[in-house]
Every structure is written in structure tokens, then in C-alpha cells.
Design a protein around this motif. Structure first.
Motif, short mmCIF file in Angstrom:
data_model
loop_
_atom_site.label_atom_id
_atom_site.label_comp_id
_atom_site.label_asym_id
_atom_site.label_seq_id
_atom_site.Cartn_x
_atom_site.Cartn_y
_atom_site.Cartn_z
N ILE A 161 -15.38 111.98 -52.27
CA ILE A 161 -15.18 113.36 -52.84
C ILE A 161 -15.73 113.35 -54.15
O ILE A 161 -16.37 114.29 -54.53
CB ILE A 161 -13.79 113.89 -52.71
N GLN A 162 -15.10 112.29 -55.14
CA GLN A 162 -15.63 112.67 -56.35
C GLN A 162 -17.29 112.29 -56.53
O GLN A 162 -17.83 112.93 -57.45
CB GLN A 162 -15.00 111.24 -57.23
N GLU A 163 -17.87 111.42 -55.68
CA GLU A 163 -19.40 111.37 -55.78
C GLU A 163 -19.98 112.46 -55.58
O GLU A 163 -21.05 112.71 -56.11
CB GLU A 163 -19.54 110.15 -54.75
N GLN A 164 -19.59 113.15 -54.51
CA GLN A 164 -20.18 114.56 -53.97
C GLN A 164 -19.98 115.68 -55.38
O GLN A 164 -20.89 116.22 -55.59
CB GLN A 164 -19.57 115.02 -52.85
N SER A 201 -2.28 111.98 -50.97
CA SER A 201 -1.54 111.69 -52.25
C SER A 201 -2.33 112.00 -53.33
O SER A 201 -1.99 112.36 -54.55
CB SER A 201 -1.34 110.10 -52.08
N ASP A 202 -3.64 112.04 -53.29
CA ASP A 202 -4.62 112.60 -54.27
C ASP A 202 -4.93 114.17 -54.49
O ASP A 202 -5.98 114.47 -55.21
CB ASP A 202 -5.73 111.49 -54.20
N SER A 203 -4.39 114.79 -53.61
CA SER A 203 -4.91 116.17 -53.21
C SER A 203 -4.05 117.16 -54.49
O SER A 203 -3.01 116.62 -54.96
CB SER A 203 -4.60 116.68 -51.88
N TYR A 245 -8.43 118.37 -55.60
CA TYR A 245 -9.14 118.95 -54.28
C TYR A 245 -8.20 119.49 -53.59
O TYR A 245 -6.97 119.09 -53.46
CB TYR A 245 -10.08 117.89 -53.75
N ASN A 246 -8.46 120.56 -52.91
CA ASN A 246 -7.97 121.15 -51.81
C ASN A 246 -8.03 120.70 -50.49
O ASN A 246 -9.11 120.91 -50.05
CB ASN A 246 -8.07 122.79 -51.78
N THR A 289 -13.50 114.58 -61.11
CA THR A 289 -14.60 113.99 -61.78
C THR A 289 -14.30 113.10 -62.84
O THR A 289 -14.85 112.27 -63.26
CB THR A 289 -15.77 114.69 -62.01
N GLY A 290 -13.10 113.41 -63.47
CA GLY A 290 -12.68 112.81 -64.92
C GLY A 290 -13.61 113.30 -66.00
O GLY A 290 -13.90 112.53 -66.95
#
Length: 388
Positions: free
Chosen positions: A7-10, A60-62, A70-71, A103-104
Motif C-alpha cells: 500500500i505504501q509503495e503504491q 492493525s495498520d489501518s 488507509y481506510n 508514506t512517512g
């Protein structure tokens, strides 16, 4: 199935567009993650524990768990043998805050906005440049000083000063240390004032620079512009305006050969640093009316330089670059060079070049004695009024 890292890469692929939308005060979001992967019954059946851990990691990361990010929308699907299982149906980024969390890029985004506002206030002419180079506002973070440089060149597009002399309140090495981005900016701001064919920064932007020096010996002392001066050095620009009244010009590859040439009437000698630096002479118009003599190394590269020199001055006569000179002294193994098509060499010169190239031979110029050299030059000028 997709993982948080994917997801981050996209999302990172959207970075440039996110910055551009920010410039235009438009929102890039919400935006869906396009590739979340399909889940088949076989995928789950074969690795059900692993699948459940993947779903737990996504959750957990949503945004639902972290309040920002991200949703994730999950739906229950009925599968044979294993019953209902949660499957990702949609993943989206709803706001710029969510995007920056995924994305940080929080720090980079703040830097971008800070530098954009600075440029917008100080030099709004650069807004169009920013649209083509949005990430440069982050990669380069000394914009306060860079804008000083840009403003100076807008007011004085042809300074004709050394970089150190420019009246800009930045440290003396700043422009040189940041010349890549400054070049891009100046090409955008003052395109009509740059010398587009020049690659050297100073020449491109009408600045003075430390020029190549041409060293001259007056083999006829009456040609010297200075009393009792027979050996002087001039910059390329100065030499271009020199206009010597000589008839002949000796160009030597070796400095000691240059220093020990005999005195010849109507003749000067040039040493431009050796090697392929002879190219510095090609655009000096007054030289084209002179008779050239070139004394280079008796090896394959020496003939390559001679060939290059004749592209500038076709009537150039080679000196001590012949079979007689080679046979008169002990040669040594040289460095193998690329075999070029040298169309400016005579038949005998080309034959010797091929021999030197194929046999990897080099005659060091130090092995040519002064007596031999002077005798060769004397024969070359015999019958002409130019030999003393």
C-alpha cells in the motif's frame, strides 16, 4: 493479497502529483488503492492461518485502528469448506493527512510547503518552474540563498565577473556547490541571455573563469611584444586577440621540446598543455592563416592528435613523426589505444600509425637527441627564409 508495505509503495508513486495538487490548492484525495489482489478459495484453504494473520496485519495498520492512515473495507465472503472469511473489498486514502501517515512523508511535505511559500513571496516567476520540478523544493533546502542568486542574474544577466566577485550575499563557494539547480533555474529565468551551446557553467552564464593558458616562445625575438621577453603565457581570450605577425607556428606535445626549439625567423612556438588540449586553438581565427608544424609523440596516440589537429588546420606538417626518426632511436612498448579511422594522415603516416598501433610501440621523445632534432628542423626549413 496486498500488505501494508505494498500500500505504501503504491502511494509513493503519487508523490509528485500530490505536491502539484497542493500548489493548485486542490485536493488529490480521496483516492483508491488500485491493486489489492484477489483472494481465491484455494489461497485461503491452503494457508488459512497465514491468511488470517495477513488480515490482522492490514487491520492493525489501518485508519480504524490508528485513527489516521488507509481506510480498509472488509466484506465477508462465503467459501467452500471454510465458510465465511473477511476479504478486502476496498482500500482508500481519504485525506492528505492519511497519505502522509502511510508514506512517512510528513517532514518532506512541510519542507515543500515552506519552500513553496518562500518562492511564491520572493520570486513568483518560478511558479511554472516548480510545476515541472516539484520535488526539487524538498531535495534542495537552501532556497533563501538560491533566490538571492536568481534575483541577481535577473537584474544582471551578463555579469562578466568571476563567481567570487559577484555582489551576492552568499558564501564564495555557494554557487559552485549548487550549480546544478542554479543552472536549471537560470535557464528558466533568463533563457535569452545564456550561451546555450556552452557546457561550462561560467561560459554558459557569461561569467569569467580561470582560462586555459597558452604558452608562447618567440623563436624570432623580433616578434615579441615585450622587450627581452621570449617566453610568455596568455589566456585563450588574450591569445585570440594577440594576432602575431609570424608566418610559422610550431606546436609541440612535449614541454622540453618546446623549450629547446632552435631560433627561427618569422616563427613562434606554442605549448598548450599537451595532449588533446590542442583543441583550445581551433576557434582562433588569426591562426588559420599560418603554416603549422606539429611535433607530437611518436606513438599511436600522437598520430591521433595529429589527425585531430589537421581537422582544425589542414596544412599542418608533422615533425619527427616518421620512420626515419623511429629507426634512429630505440623504441619502447607503449599503451594500446583504440584503432581510429584517421583520414587526415598521409599514406606514409597512416602506414606508420598502423605499425605503431599493431605492434604497441612508442618512442619516448626524451630519446630523440637535441642534435638530431635540430638537424631535422634545419632540413625542414632549408631553402626557406625562415631558418636562422
Amino acid at each position: 493479497m496486498i500488505a501494508p508495505k505494498e500500500i505504501q509503495e503504491q502511494c509513493l508513486k503519487w508523490w509528485k502529483d500530490v505536491l502539484l495538487y497542493s500548489i493548485n490548492s486542490n485536493s488529490y484525495f480521496p483516492k483508491d488503492i488500485s491493486r489489492i489482489g484477489k483472494v481465491s478459495s484455494k489461497d485461503i484453504l491452503d494457508k488459512l492461518p497465514e491468511y488470517k494473520r495477513s488480515i490482522e496485519l492490514l487491520l492493525s495498520d489501518s485508519k480504524e485502528k490508528k485513527k489516521v492512515g488507509y481506510n480498509l473495507i472488509l466484506v465477508d465472503r462465503q467459501f467452500d469448506k471454510i465458510g465465511k472469511q473477511p476479504v478486502p473489498e476496498k482500500i482508500s486514502i481519504d485525506t492528505i493527512e492519511d497519505y502522509l501517515r502511510v508514506t512517512g512523508k510528513e517532514k518532506e511535505y512541510k519542507t515543500f510547503l515552506k519552500n513553496y511559500l518562500l518562492i511564491q513571496n520572493e520570486l513568483p516567476l518560478l511558479i511554472e518552474w516548480i510545476k515541472a520540478n516539484p520535488t526539487k523544493l524538498i531535495e534542495h533546502d537552501t532556497w533563501f540563498d538560491t533566490l538571492k542568486v536568481c534575483k541577481y542574474f535577473l537584474a544582471t544577466p551578463k555579469p562578466q565577473l568571476y563567481i567570487r566577485q559577484l555582489p551576492i550575499n552568499v558564501h564564495t563557494k555557494y554557487i559552485w556547490g549548487n550549480k546544478v539547480i542554479i543552472q536549471s533555474l537560470l535557464e528558466f529565468l533568463i533563457p535569452e541571455h545564456i550561451n546555450a551551446d556552452e557546457l561550462k557553467f561560467e561560459l554558459r552564464f557569461n561569467l569569467k573563469y580561470s582560462e586555459q593558458l597558452i604558452r608562447i616562445r618567440f623563436l624570432d625575438t623580433t616578434l615579441s611584444p615585450l622587450e627581452n621577453a621570449t617566453d610568455i603565457s596568455l589566456t585563450i581570450s588574450e591569445f585570440n586577440n594577440f594576432h602575431s605577425h609570424c608566418n610559422n607556428i610550431f606546436v609541440t606535445e612535449n614541454l622540453m621540446n618546446f623549450l629547446t626549439l632552435p631560433y627561427l625567423t618569422k616563427t613562434i612556438a606554442i605549448w598548450s598543455g599537451g595532449g588533446f588540449s590542442v583543441s583550445y586553438l581551433k576557434d582562433i581565427d588569426w591562426l588559420k592563416r599560418k603554416q603549422f608544424f606539429y611535433w607530437g609523440d611518436l606513438d599511436a596516440q600522437g598520430f591521433q592528435i595529429l589527425n585531430q589537429f589537421r581537422t582544425y588546420f589542414p596544412n599542418t606538417i608533422a615533425v619527427m613523426m616518421d620512420e626515419d626518426t623511429l629507426a634512429s632511436f630505440k623504441s619502447a612498448t607503449g599503451q594500446q589505444t583504440t584503432n581510429y579511422n584517421l583520414q587526415r594522415l598521409s599514406g606514409s603516416e597512416l602506414k606508420l600509425y598502423n605499425h605503431l598501433q599493431q605492434s604497441n610501440i612508442r618512442l619516448e621523445q626524451e630519446k630523440i637527441t637535441q642534435t638530431f632534432a635540430e638537424e631535422k628542423i634545419k632540413k625542414l626549413f632549408q631553402g626557406q627564409p625562415s631558418y636562422v
